[in-house]
Design an enzyme around this catalytic site. Structure first.
Site, PDB file in Angstrom:
ATOM      1  CD  GLU A   1      48.338  43.136  20.431  1.00 29.00           C
ATOM      2  OE1 GLU A   1      48.577  42.663  19.400  1.00 29.00           O
ATOM      3  OE2 GLU A   1      48.063  43.260  20.892  1.00 29.00           O
ATOM      4  N   PRO A   2      43.536  42.516  16.952  1.00 26.50           N
ATOM      5  CG  PRO A   2      43.541  43.623  14.964  1.00 26.50           C
ATOM      6  CD  PRO A   2      44.140  43.134  16.676  1.00 26.50           C
TER       7      PRO A   2
ATOM      8  CB  ALA B   1      47.028  38.329  19.524  1.00 25.98           C
TER       9      ALA B   1
ATOM     10  CD1 TRP C   1      36.412  41.321  17.743  1.00 28.84           C
ATOM     11  CD2 TRP C   1      38.296  39.972  17.474  1.00 28.84           C
ATOM     12  NE1 TRP C   1      36.626  40.605  16.059  1.00 28.84           N
ATOM     13  CE2 TRP C   1      37.936  40.186  16.594  1.00 28.84           C
ATOM     14  CE3 TRP C   1      39.900  39.396  18.324  1.00 28.84           C
ATOM     15  CZ2 TRP C   1      38.667  39.326  15.637  1.00 28.84           C
ATOM     16  CZ3 TRP C   1      40.353  38.940  17.546  1.00 28.84           C
ATOM     17  CH2 TRP C   1      40.049  38.828  16.622  1.00 28.84           C
TER      18      TRP C   1
ATOM     19  CD  GLU D   1      35.748  35.698  29.773  1.00 24.65           C
ATOM     20  OE1 GLU D   1      36.221  35.394  30.306  1.00 24.65           O
ATOM     21  OE2 GLU D   1      34.692  37.166  30.025  1.00 24.65           O
TER      22      GLU D   1
ATOM     23  CB  SER E   1      34.131  25.475  21.663  1.00 23.88           C
ATOM     24  OG  SER E   1      32.475  25.776  22.237  1.00 23.88           O
TER      25      SER E   1
HETATM   26  N1  COS Z   1      47.798  30.491  35.078  1.00 25.60           N
HETATM   27  C1  COS Z   1      48.669  30.191  35.763  1.00 25.60           C
HETATM   28  N2  COS Z   1      50.087  31.021  34.529  1.00 25.60           N
HETATM   29  C2  COS Z   1      49.452  29.642  32.839  1.00 25.60           C
HETATM   30  C3  COS Z   1      47.984  29.296  32.679  1.00 25.60           C
HETATM   31  C4  COS Z   1      47.453  29.601  34.136  1.00 25.60           C
HETATM   32  N3  COS Z   1      45.956  29.257  33.447  1.00 25.60           N
HETATM   33  N4  COS Z   1      48.377  29.154  31.586  1.00 25.60           N
HETATM   34  C5  COS Z   1      49.418  29.223  31.468  1.00 25.60           C
HETATM   35  N5  COS Z   1      50.415  30.051  32.020  1.00 25.60           N
HETATM   36  C6  COS Z   1      51.866  29.743  31.999  1.00 25.60           C
HETATM   37  C7  COS Z   1      52.921  28.074  31.820  1.00 25.60           C
HETATM   38  O1  COS Z   1      52.597  28.604  33.143  1.00 25.60           O
HETATM   39  C8  COS Z   1      53.656  30.076  31.503  1.00 25.60           C
HETATM   40  O2  COS Z   1      54.319  30.418  31.870  1.00 25.60           O
HETATM   41  P1  COS Z   1      56.167  30.304  32.158  1.00 25.60           P
HETATM   42  O3  COS Z   1      56.094  31.245  31.056  1.00 25.60           O
HETATM   43  O4  COS Z   1      56.405  30.474  33.503  1.00 25.60           O
HETATM   44  O5  COS Z   1      56.366  28.938  31.845  1.00 25.60           O
HETATM   45  C9  COS Z   1      52.454  30.618  30.114  1.00 25.60           C
HETATM   46  O6  COS Z   1      51.600  30.687  30.980  1.00 25.60           O
HETATM   47  C10 COS Z   1      53.654  29.957  28.912  1.00 25.60           C
HETATM   48  O7  COS Z   1      52.557  29.234  29.221  1.00 25.60           O
HETATM   49  P2  COS Z   1      51.538  28.367  27.684  1.00 25.60           P
HETATM   50  O8  COS Z   1      52.971  28.176  27.295  1.00 25.60           O
HETATM   51  O9  COS Z   1      50.666  26.886  27.912  1.00 25.60           O
HETATM   52  O10 COS Z   1      51.481  28.922  26.653  1.00 25.60           O
HETATM   53  P3  COS Z   1      50.742  29.497  25.238  1.00 25.60           P
HETATM   54  O11 COS Z   1      50.852  31.215  24.645  1.00 25.60           O
HETATM   55  O12 COS Z   1      50.976  28.010  24.608  1.00 25.60           O
HETATM   56  O13 COS Z   1      49.044  29.213  25.672  1.00 25.60           O
HETATM   57  C11 COS Z   1      46.819  28.965  26.097  1.00 25.60           C
HETATM   58  C12 COS Z   1      47.347  28.953  25.942  1.00 25.60           C
HETATM   59  C13 COS Z   1      46.593  28.668  24.697  1.00 25.60           C
HETATM   60  C14 COS Z   1      45.971  27.930  26.924  1.00 25.60           C
HETATM   61  C15 COS Z   1      46.533  30.287  25.666  1.00 25.60           C
HETATM   62  O14 COS Z   1      46.569  30.746  24.693  1.00 25.60           O
HETATM   63  C16 COS Z   1      44.538  30.703  25.421  1.00 25.60           C
HETATM   64  O15 COS Z   1      44.131  30.382  27.374  1.00 25.60           O
HETATM   65  N6  COS Z   1      44.019  31.363  24.653  1.00 25.60           N
HETATM   66  C17 COS Z   1      43.369  31.990  24.532  1.00 25.60           C
HETATM   67  C18 COS Z   1      42.629  32.945  24.865  1.00 25.60           C
HETATM   68  C19 COS Z   1      41.823  33.355  24.999  1.00 25.60           C
HETATM   69  O16 COS Z   1      40.658  33.042  26.279  1.00 25.60           O
HETATM   70  N7  COS Z   1      41.027  34.517  24.556  1.00 25.60           N
HETATM   71  C20 COS Z   1      39.780  35.029  24.467  1.00 25.60           C
HETATM   72  C21 COS Z   1      39.628  36.431  24.859  1.00 25.60           C
HETATM   73  S1  COS Z   1      40.148  37.422  26.231  1.00 25.60           S
HETATM   74  S2  COS Z   1      37.922  37.923  26.725  1.00 25.60           S
END
Ligand code: COS
Length: 384
Positions: A131-132, A134, A160, A369, A372
């Site tokens: 989202e814009p 997020a 996006w 996705e 980096s």
């Molecule tokens: N598989 C399953 N569960 C997962 C997981 C995974 N790979 N990674 C995290 N979780 C779960 C955690 O276990 C946690 O669970 P509980 O609520 O039961 O404790 C929950 O998700 C929240 O995890 P966390 O606190 O680590 O979340 P964050 O908000 O800190 O997020 C990152 C961590 C940075 C990894 C996440 O925000 C992310 O992937 N960001 C990038 C997003 C992205 O790739 N965007 C691209 C656009 S989409 S094409």
């Protein structure tokens, strides 16, 4: 068998399929790449070609009408297509990304409704998380859904989103319990594109990947039945994370393909182009560049194949490896394509040659996705 021997093996029949895809990419896709980039038109004909050749069936199991050939084969295919045209590779990547939530967490009913039609190529999906406000932090999303009888009513907007306007359905993530806190209380839904209240608000004008539309879906009181919920209510963030930890390999394979495509072109050019009376490939300054480009890309490819095999085996450390593969492959693609432009010099900077398109296309692999920087964060978390 030793642990090293277990890294990955590619059976001959998959190598044969890879060679067929390589030939299709060379003969049918590469000749269209410059025009697709220039006109920014979605190549419906090439999408049909991928469907006819069973390539869109690669992300799916046999029981759902797919090839059942696994993630490593999917990576090989994405790489081959991306060598020719990264936008066309994205068609296959999104076929995987947009259906992974259903494959991993969907009900049998959702699987039967959506997967066979995607495996045949009749339908295209989209994955609507960002989202814009997020992007790297999807846990802070604002789109929300409230229950009304047996339905859910979704409001908000995404941005996006690849396949916007093309997709037959969107996997949409929305907050369903505001009190649960950051990254919790989120639910994943399937939203069919013909639902009243659904629209594409705008389309992005991008640096590269011109052949793939990217846009901002809007949800204005969009009503979906409870049967469209993927997995459990309020557990959608995990659906998103377990999807991304696999789908980011697609971007990694695409990056390796873009890099190799640029190397292949730069090597051929360097052998032909004469300056100071000799082919420029006879100068060490060019030889060292090409050697480094080739070595870095080979290293990135090994990591992508290793991570793909880990996904196929369901190894516990697949998250770390898919992030490492994406990080290394994307940064490699960017560095290698910049150097390919340099090898071609003034010609490389013009759109009469493909390397400037490859350089522009490479940039997105460091961003989508998971950037980096996000990959580094995921890797670092495994090092504690
Ligand atoms: N598989 C399953 N569960 C997962 C997981 C995974 N790979 N990674 C995290 N979780 C779960 C955690 O276990 C946690 O669970 P509980 O609520 O039961 O404790 C929950 O998700 C929240 O995890 P966390 O606190 O680590 O979340 P964050 O908000 O800190 O997020 C990152 C961590 C940075 C990894 C996440 O925000 C992310 O992937 N960001 C990038 C997003 C992205 O790739 N965007 C691209 C656009 S989409 S094409």
């Amino acid at each position: 068998m030793s642990a090293l021997a277990d890294l990955y093996t590619i059976p001959q029949e998959l190598l044969d399929f890879r060679d067929t895809i390589r030939q299709i990419a060379r003969e049918r896709i590469a000749p269209r790449a410059a025009e697709i980039d220039r006109t920014a038109e979605y190549p419906h004909d090439l999408r049909r070609l991928l469907a006819e050749q069973d390539i869109l069936g690669l992300p799916f199991e046999i029981e759902h009408g797919g090839t059942g050939t696994g993630t490593l084969m999917l990576s090989l295919a994405i790489e081959e297509i991306a060598k020719a045209d990264a936008s066309v590779a994205l068609i296959l990547m999104v076929q995987d990304l947009g259906t992974l939530p259903i494959k991993l967490d969907g009900s049998e009913q959702l699987k039967e409704r959506f997967l066979p039609k995607c495996a045949s190529g009749e339908w295209s999906p989209a994955f609507a998380l960002s989202e814009p406000e997020a992007g790297s932090d999807p846990g802070g999303m604002l789109t929300h859904a409230v229950q009304d009888g047996d339905d859910w009513v979704i409001n908000g907007s995404k941005c996006w989103i690849s396949n916007a306007g093309i997709a037959d359905f969107y996997v949409v993530f929305a907050v369903t319990d505001r009190s649960a806190g950051h990254s919790r209380g989120i639910t994943a839904f399937v939203v069919e594109a013909d639902r009243p209240g659904f629209s594409i608000g705008s389309y992005e004008h991008k640096l590269g990947i011109h052949g793939s539309p990217t846009g901002s879906p809007v949800f204005d009181d969009v009503r979906v039945p409870a049967a469209n919920v993927i997995g459990e209510v309020n557990r959608g963030f995990k659906v998103a994370m377990s999807t991304l930890e696999r789908s980011r390999l697609g971007a990694a394979a695409q990056a390796v393909g873009i890099a190799q495509g640029a190397i292949d072109y730069a090597v051929a050019y360097a052998n032909e182009r004469k300056q100071f009376g000799k082919p420029i490939s006879s100068f060490q300054g060019i030889q060292f560049k090409l050697a480094e480009m080739e070595a870095r890309t080979a290293a990135a490819r090994e990591l992508v194949y290793q991570a793909s095999a880990k996904v196929d085996r369901g190894d516990a450390d697949l998250n770390k490896f898919t992030s490492m593969a994406k990080l290394v492959a994307a940064d490699t693609a960017m560095a290698v394509t910049v150097e390919a432009v340099q090898v071609l010099g003034g010609y490389g900077y013009t759109n009469d040659y493909p390397v400037e398109r490859m350089m522009r296309d490479a940039k997105i692999t460091q961003i989508y996705e998971g950037t980096s920087e996000i990959q580094k964060l995921v890797i670092a978390r495994t090092l504690r």
